[in-house]
Design a protein around this motif. Structure first.
Motif, mmCIF file in Angstrom:
data_model
loop_
_atom_site.group_PDB
_atom_site.id
_atom_site.type_symbol
_atom_site.label_atom_id
_atom_site.label_comp_id
_atom_site.label_asym_id
_atom_site.label_seq_id
_atom_site.Cartn_x
_atom_site.Cartn_y
_atom_site.Cartn_z
ATOM 1 N N ILE A 212 -3.222 12.598 4.421
ATOM 2 C CA ILE A 212 -2.025 13.206 4.994
ATOM 3 C C ILE A 212 -0.802 12.825 4.161
ATOM 4 C CG2 ILE A 212 -0.469 13.091 6.984
ATOM 5 C CD1 ILE A 212 -2.988 13.016 8.766
ATOM 6 N N ASP B 176 -14.561 9.563 5.835
ATOM 7 C CA ASP B 176 -13.661 10.093 6.867
ATOM 8 C C ASP B 176 -13.045 9.018 7.753
ATOM 9 O OD1 ASP B 176 -15.757 9.289 8.393
ATOM 10 O OD2 ASP B 176 -16.174 11.228 9.311
ATOM 11 N N ALA C 259 -5.789 5.686 13.087
ATOM 12 C CA ALA C 259 -5.006 5.341 11.897
ATOM 13 C C ALA C 259 -3.578 4.995 12.279
ATOM 14 C CB ALA C 259 -5.028 6.501 10.904
ATOM 15 N N ARG D 19 0.811 -1.202 0.000
ATOM 16 C CA ARG D 19 0.000 0.000 0.000
ATOM 17 C C ARG D 19 0.859 1.273 0.000
ATOM 18 N NH1 ARG D 19 -2.486 3.772 3.188
ATOM 19 N NH2 ARG D 19 -1.445 3.188 5.088
ATOM 20 N N LEU E 142 -8.024 9.221 6.191
ATOM 21 C CA LEU E 142 -7.368 10.442 6.671
ATOM 22 C C LEU E 142 -5.854 10.333 6.520
ATOM 23 C CD1 LEU E 142 -7.483 13.178 8.093
ATOM 24 C CD2 LEU E 142 -7.476 11.962 10.275
ATOM 25 N N LEU E 143 -5.327 9.162 6.882
ATOM 26 C CA LEU E 143 -3.884 8.980 6.768
ATOM 27 C C LEU E 143 -3.441 9.075 5.305
ATOM 28 C CD1 LEU E 143 -1.486 8.551 8.606
ATOM 29 C CD2 LEU E 143 -1.725 6.095 8.306
ATOM 30 N N LYS E 144 -4.249 8.542 4.410
ATOM 31 C CA LYS E 144 -3.917 8.651 2.990
ATOM 32 C C LYS E 144 -3.901 10.111 2.557
ATOM 33 C CE LYS E 144 -5.078 4.389 0.570
ATOM 34 N NZ LYS E 144 -6.290 3.711 1.057
ATOM 35 N N PRO F 11 -10.293 6.491 9.438
ATOM 36 C CA PRO F 11 -8.908 6.774 9.825
ATOM 37 C C PRO F 11 -7.899 6.551 8.702
ATOM 38 C CG PRO F 11 -10.014 5.570 11.566
ATOM 39 C CD PRO F 11 -10.967 5.614 10.412
ATOM 40 N N ASP F 12 -8.044 5.447 8.003
ATOM 41 C CA ASP F 12 -7.061 5.181 6.953
ATOM 42 C C ASP F 12 -7.184 6.184 5.811
ATOM 43 O OD1 ASP F 12 -4.956 3.341 5.946
ATOM 44 O OD2 ASP F 12 -6.368 3.187 4.284
ATOM 45 N N TYR G 228 -12.752 15.373 16.312
ATOM 46 C CA TYR G 228 -13.135 14.629 15.117
ATOM 47 C C TYR G 228 -11.901 14.110 14.383
ATOM 48 C CZ TYR G 228 -15.577 13.957 10.612
ATOM 49 O OH TYR G 228 -16.095 13.455 9.457
ATOM 50 N N ARG H 270 -9.548 10.161 14.744
ATOM 51 C CA ARG H 270 -9.309 9.395 13.521
ATOM 52 C C ARG H 270 -7.817 9.199 13.252
ATOM 53 N NH1 ARG H 270 -14.084 11.364 13.351
ATOM 54 N NH2 ARG H 270 -15.730 10.331 12.169
#
Lengths: 397, 455
Positions: free
Chosen positions: B397, B388, A203, A3, B393-395, B390-391, A195, A199
Motif C-alpha cells: 500500500i 500475503d 497491519a 523502516r 500488504l502495508l508495504k 499484514p506488513d 482476506y 490483513r
C-alpha cells in the motif's frame, strides 16, 4: 534508517531532486507568488462559516459553528483552528473570498482540479496550466529562464504549472506515510473482502494506529498534512533567496471530508490547524520577502451545505479562497453572498458561485506579477470574458 | 472485454499493457500458444549483457584485489554490483515491454525452478547469465536439453559447489593423499546432486535414497568451471570437465548401472532423470501451482504430467497443455501476486520503465523479492501464504501510494485500470477510484485493490 524512511526513499530509488542553486545575483525581482492547491474540495462553509446568515445554523446542523471566536465581519468568521491566518487578517494581510468557484459545475475531483488548473473555460484534454502560460508574460523576470523562476514543491509538476515553459520541482526526500484518508478508503474498499480486510487490520494494529480509530486521528504521522510545514518551510527558503525562484506551487490533499468532519473540533479542524501552521511557516521562512509576497490558497470546489448521513459533506460547488501576503491589500472579505435558503442554493444543495476564481487569478497575475491584460485574456485564460480581473487586491507601495 | 483475454494477459502474461486486452480479445488462447512455439533469439534487451565468463572473470578480479590490496570495495567489486543492477534493469525492461509476456513468465518460472541465488558473492553477476544463456535458448525444445544446459552452467556449478567436489578415488585425491602433511582428505560435495534430484527433477518424494544422492554426486565429480588462473586463462569461467577430479568407475543410481564414461556419465543420469515419471509429476505440479492455484487441481496435474511423458518432455507441448487446462480459465483472480508480479504488472499497466537501474531494483527490494536472490536453491515460494502477511500488504500500500504520487496525476487511474483489468476491475473499486480526492489517491486505490493484487 528506520523502516518507514526506507520504504519511502526506496519506493522509486530516491524521488527527490535537490533544487539547484542558480547563481543570479544581478536581477532583482521582488514579487513572489505562491499558489497552494487544496486537493479534495475544502468545505468553504467550515473554513469560513457564514454565521451571520439567518439560515446558516439550521442548514449546517451539527457542523455549524454558531458562536465563532474569530469574526471577520458581521457575516463571516474564520474557523477557530486558523489562528495565524486570523492574525494576518487583523494585520490587513489577508483577503477572504467566499462563494467562489472555477467555471466547473460537475462534481468530479479530477475534472474539477483539471479545470481549476488549466484555466480554460471547459475541459477539453487540458494539457497545460494557466500559471505555466503566464510565466512568459512576467516582465520582472526577463533575463531568467522559466525554470529559474518557477518551482513546484511536489514530486510531479501539477497541471497548473505544466506546459511549454520549463519549470523546476522539488520534493522532500522522505515522503509522508500513506495518509489516514487514503488508508481509510482502502479499508473501505476491502470491507467486502475478508482476506484483505483482516490483513490490513492486523497491519494497522501493529502499526499502532488502528486502536485510536483512524477518523479520530489528527496531527498524527498519517495525517495528510503531515509534512506540509516542511514543504512550506522549504518553499519559503527558496523564494526568499535573492537568486531563487519567484513562483511556487504547493499542493496538499486531505479535504474530502465525507465522514466525521467535525465542527470547532474534529478531523477537519485538525487539518485546518495544520494548514494554518504550514502557511505561517511559509510566512516566517520567507522573512523579509513576505512583504513582496502574494499567497493564494484555492481548492477545486466546495461541499454540500447540508450535512450528509455520515456526519460529513459531499461534493458541492462554491467555496472559499484565501489571498494573503505582505503585498496584499487585506483585512476584508470579498463575497457577493448568495444566501443559504433552498432557493439560493445551486441545484438546491450547494453554495452558489457568485465569483469566478479566474477573476482572482487575473487580479493577482496582473497587478502583482505584471502580466498584461491582453496576455491574460488571450493566452492565460482564453474564453474568460465575464471573469474580469479583480482590481485593488494588491497593496500600492 | 472477454474473460479469456483478462486471464491470458494477467494470469499467463505479466499484466496487461495499455491496449493489450483489446488486441488479444479475439483469440486470447491462440495468442498464448503462439508464444510458446519454437525458439527465439535471445531478446535484444538482454543479449548485450556480459557473458557468464565475463562475470566470472570480474569476480576473480575482485577477489584478487581483495587479497593483494586488501580492498574490500575495489573496482572489480563495484563492477559486479553495476553488472547486477544492469542485468536486473534489462530483465525488467524486457518484462515491462515484451509483447510475449507468457513466454517471458515461463522464462522467469524456469529460472526460479532452477534457482541460483545472488546472495552468494560468487553468483551475484552470474545468476542472470544462467537465465539468459541456459533457460532462454532452451524453452523451445525438450526438458532434458534445458536440464543439461542448466546443470553444466557455471552459475549452477559454483552455486552448488560442484567445482569443489572431488572423487575420493580420483587421481587428484590420490595425489593429495600421497603428500606428506596433508590432513585434508579430498571428497565429494553432494550439494548439486541432491538439489538436482530433490528440486530440479524427481521432487522430494520422488523415490531416491541417500545412496542415490551420494553416488550421483560421485558421478558428477569433475563437472567444474575453468579457473581464472588455470592453464587456459581464455577459458576462464567456462564449463570444464576435470578428469583429474572425477571419481572413476561405474555407478548405480536408482537401480540402474552407469558404466564409467567420464563427462558423459552424469549426462546419462540426467537424461534418465528427465524421463522419470516422478519428474513429470513434480514439474506438472509446479506449473499448475504457478498458473492455476496454490493447491493445484489433481486433474490438471495429471493431464500435464501425461503430456510431459507422452511427448518426451517437449516444453512447447507442456506449455500448450497448460493453456488448454480448463481449470486455468475458471476465474480471473485465483493467484495472489508475488511482489515480482505486483511490480511488473504495475509498470506494464502504466507503460512505465524506471529510467535508471537503481530505480528498477528498488521496489522489488522494498517489497521483499530482490531479483535473482531467492536465498535458497528451492527458489521463491509460489503460494500466497508466503507473500500475503499484514506488513507485506502495508508495504504494498505504501508503495502504491508512492506510485500514485508519482504517476497519478499523469494518467486517469480509472481508464488505466479498466484497460488492464477489464471487467475484473470490481464496481466497488471503480466507485472508490472515481471518488478519490486526487489522481494520486485513485492510483493508490487501484494498485491496492484486491483484484489488482491477484492474477
Amino acid at each position: 534508517m528506520n523502516r518507514r524512511t526506507f520504504v519511502i526513499s526506496s519506493a522509486f530509488g530516491g524521488l527527490a531532486t535537490l533544487l539547484p542553486r542558480i547563481p543570479f545575483a544581478s536581477t532583482k525581482t521582488d514579487a513572489r507568488f505562491v499558489l497552494v492547491i487544496l486537493r479534495g474540495a475544502l468545505d468553504g462553509l467550515a473554513a469560513v462559516p457564514a454565521y451571520g446568515d439567518g439560515n446558516y445554523a439550521s442548514k449546517r446542523g451539527a457542523l455549524a459553528i454558531t458562536t465563532p471566536t474569530q469574526k471577520l465581519d458581521g457575516m463571516f468568521a474564520l474557523h477557530p483552528s486558523m489562528t495565524h491566518l486570523y492574525q494576518r487578517y487583523r494585520e490587513k494581510e489577508l483577503i477572504v473570498f467566499h462563494a467562489v468557484a472555477s467555471p466547473y459545475r460537475e462534481r468530479s475531483h479530477f475534472d474539477g482540479q483539471d479545470l481549476l488548473e488549466s484555466g480554460t473555460a471547459e475541459l477539453k484534454g487540458a494539457r497545460d496550466g494557466w500559471l505555466n502560460r503566464a510565466l512568459a508574460g512576467m516582465p520582472a523576470n526577463k533575463g531568467r529562464t522559466t525554470d529559474q523562476i518557477a518551482v513546484a514543491l511536489a514530486q510531479n509538476i501539477p497541471l497548473v504549472l505544466r506546459g511549454d515553459a520549463a519549470v523546476n520541482s522539488w520534493a522532500p526526500s522522505r515522503l509522508p506515510d500513506t495518509d489516514a484518508d487514503t488508508l481509510q478508503r482502502i479499508a473501505d474498499l476491502y470491507s467486502t473482502d475478508e482476506y484483505f480486510a483482516t490483513r490490513l487490520q492486523s497491519a494497522l494494529a501493529a502499526d499502532g494506529i488502528a486502536g485510536e480509530g483512524m477518523a479520530a486521528m489528527g496531527g498524527g504521522k498519517r495525517d495528510p498534512l503531515n509534512g506540509f510545514s516542511a514543504v512550506t518551510s522549504a518553499a519559503g527558503k527558496f523564494l526568499a533567496a535573492a537568486d531563487g525562484p519567484r513562483v511556487a506551487v504547493i499542493e496538499v490533499g486531505g479535504w474530502d471530508t465525507h465522514a466525521n468532519q467535525g465542527a470547532e473540533q474534529g478531523q477537519l479542524a485538525n487539518r485546518l490547524r495544520s494548514l494554518d501552521q504550514g502557511l505561517e511557516t511559509l510566512r516566517t521562512s520567507l522573512g523579509a520577502a513576505w512583504t513582496e509576497t502574494a499567497m493564494l490558497v484555492v481548492t477545486e470546489f466546495g461541499r454540500t451545505v447540508a450535512v450528509n448521513g455520515t456526519r460529513g459533506t459531499d461534493h458541492g460547488t462554491a467555496t472559499c479562497a484565501f489571498l494573503s501576503g505582505g503585498a496584499i491589500a487585506g483585512g476584508r472579505v470579498i463575497a457577493d453572498w448568495p444566501g443559504l435558503r433552498n432557493g439560493d442554493l445551486y441545484q438546491q444543495r450547494d453554495l452558489k458561485p457568485t465569483l469566478d476564481l479566474r477573476s482572482v487569478f487575473k487580479g493577482v497575475l496582473g497587478a502583482h506579477l505584471g502580466v498584461s491584460d491582453s496576455m491574460l485574456e488571450t493566452k492565460v485564460f482564453p474564453n474568460s470574458v465575464g471573469a474580469d480581473a479583480l482590481d485593488s487586491l494588491i497593496r500600492r507601495s | 472485454m472477454t474473460l479469456s483475454a483478462i486471464i491470458a494477459a494477467n494470469r499467463f502474461g505479466l499484466g496487461a499493457r495499455p491496449g493489450e486486452l483489446t488486441d488479444i480479445a479475439d483469440d486470447a488462447k491462440g495468442w498464448l500458444i503462439r508464444q510458446v512455439e519454437g525458439t527465439r533469439p535471445v531478446p535484444q534487451e538482454v543479449a548485450a549483457l556480459p557473458s557468464s565468463a565475463t562475470a566470472f572473470q570480474t569476480f576473480a578480479k575482485a577477489l584478487r584485489e581483495r587479497r593483494q590490496q586488501g580492498e574490500k570495495d575495489g573496482k572489480g567489486r563495484q563492477q559486479i554490483g553495476a553488472m547486477y543492477r544492469d542485468q536486473v534493469a534489462a530483465r525488467y525492461r524486457l518484462a515491462i515491454r515484451t509483447e510475449e509476456p507468457f513466454r517471458e513468465r515461463l522464462v522467469h518460472f524456469w529460472t526460479n525452478h532452477f534457482a541460483v541465488s545472488a546472495d552468494k558473492a560468487q553468483v551475484v553477476g552470474l545468476a542472470a547469465t544462467l537465465e539468459n544463456e541456459a533457460i532462454r535458448p532452451n524453452l523451445g525444445g525438450r526438458f532434458v536439453d534445458l536440464l543439461l544446459a542448466v546443470e553444466a552452467h557455471p552459475a549452477m556449478i559454483l552455486y552448488l559447489d560442484n567445482q569443489a567436489s572431488i572423487g575420493p578415488n580420483s587421481p587428484l585425491a590420490q595425489r593429495a593423499a600421497r603428500r606428506a602433511n596433508s590432513d585434508r582428505k579430498l571428497d565429494i560435495n553432494e550439494n548439486l546432486a541432491r538439489e538436482i534430484l530433490e528440486l530440479h527433477t524427481l521432487g522430494v518424494n520422488g523415490g531416491y535414497s541417500q545412496t542415490d544422492v551420494t553416488t550421483f554426486a560421485r558421478a558428477l565429480t569433475g563437472w567444474s568451471v575453468a579457473a581464472a588462473r588455470g592453464k587456459e586463462p581464455e577459458q576462464a569461467g567456462q564449463f570444464q570437465f576435470r578428469q583429474m577430479a572425477h571419481e572413476p568407475g561405474s555407478k548405480t543410481i536408482l537401480g540402474k548401472r552407469y558404466s564409467e564414461d567420464g563427462l558423459a556419465q552424469p549426462r546419462a543420469v540426467l537424461k534418465d532423470l528427465a524421463d522419470h515419471p516422478a519428474t513429470a509429476k513434480h514439474l506438472a505440479t509446479k506449473l499448475a501451482r504457478h498458473f492455476i492455484a496454490d493447491e493445484p487441481p489433481e486433474s490438471a496435474v495429471s493431464r500435464l504430467a501425461k503430456v510431459f511423458r507422452d511427448t518426451g518432455g517437449d516444453l512447447p507441448a507442456l506449455h500448450r497443455a497448460l493453456v488448454e487446462c480448463p481449470e486455468a480459465w475458471a476465474r480471473p483472480t485465483a493467484k495472489f501476486k508475488t511482489p515480482h508480479d505486483f511490480v511488473v504488472s504495475t509498470f506494464r499497466m502504466l507503460d512505465f520503465v524506471p529510467p535508471v537501474p537503481e530505480q528498477m531494483l528498488a521496489p522489488f527490494q522494498l517489497l521483499g523479492q530482490r531479483p535473482y536472490t531467492p536465498g535458497s536453491p528451492a527458489g521463491w515460494p509460489d503460494t500466497a501464504s508466503q507473500w500475503d502477511g499484514p506488513d507485506a500488504l502495508l508495504k504494498r500500500i505504501e508503495w502504491a501510494s508512492a506510485v500514485g504520487k508519482r504517476m497519478g496525476s499523469k494518467v486517469q487511474p480509472l481508464d488505466v485500470g479498466a484497460a488492464s483489468l477489464g471487467s475484473a476491475l470490481a464496481e466497488r473499486t471503480r466507485v472508490a477510484i472515481s471518488r478519490a480526492e486526487s489522481g494520486a489517491q485513485g492510483m493508490a486505490l487501484l494498485l491496492a485493490s484486491p483484484e489488482f493484487q491477484r492474477r
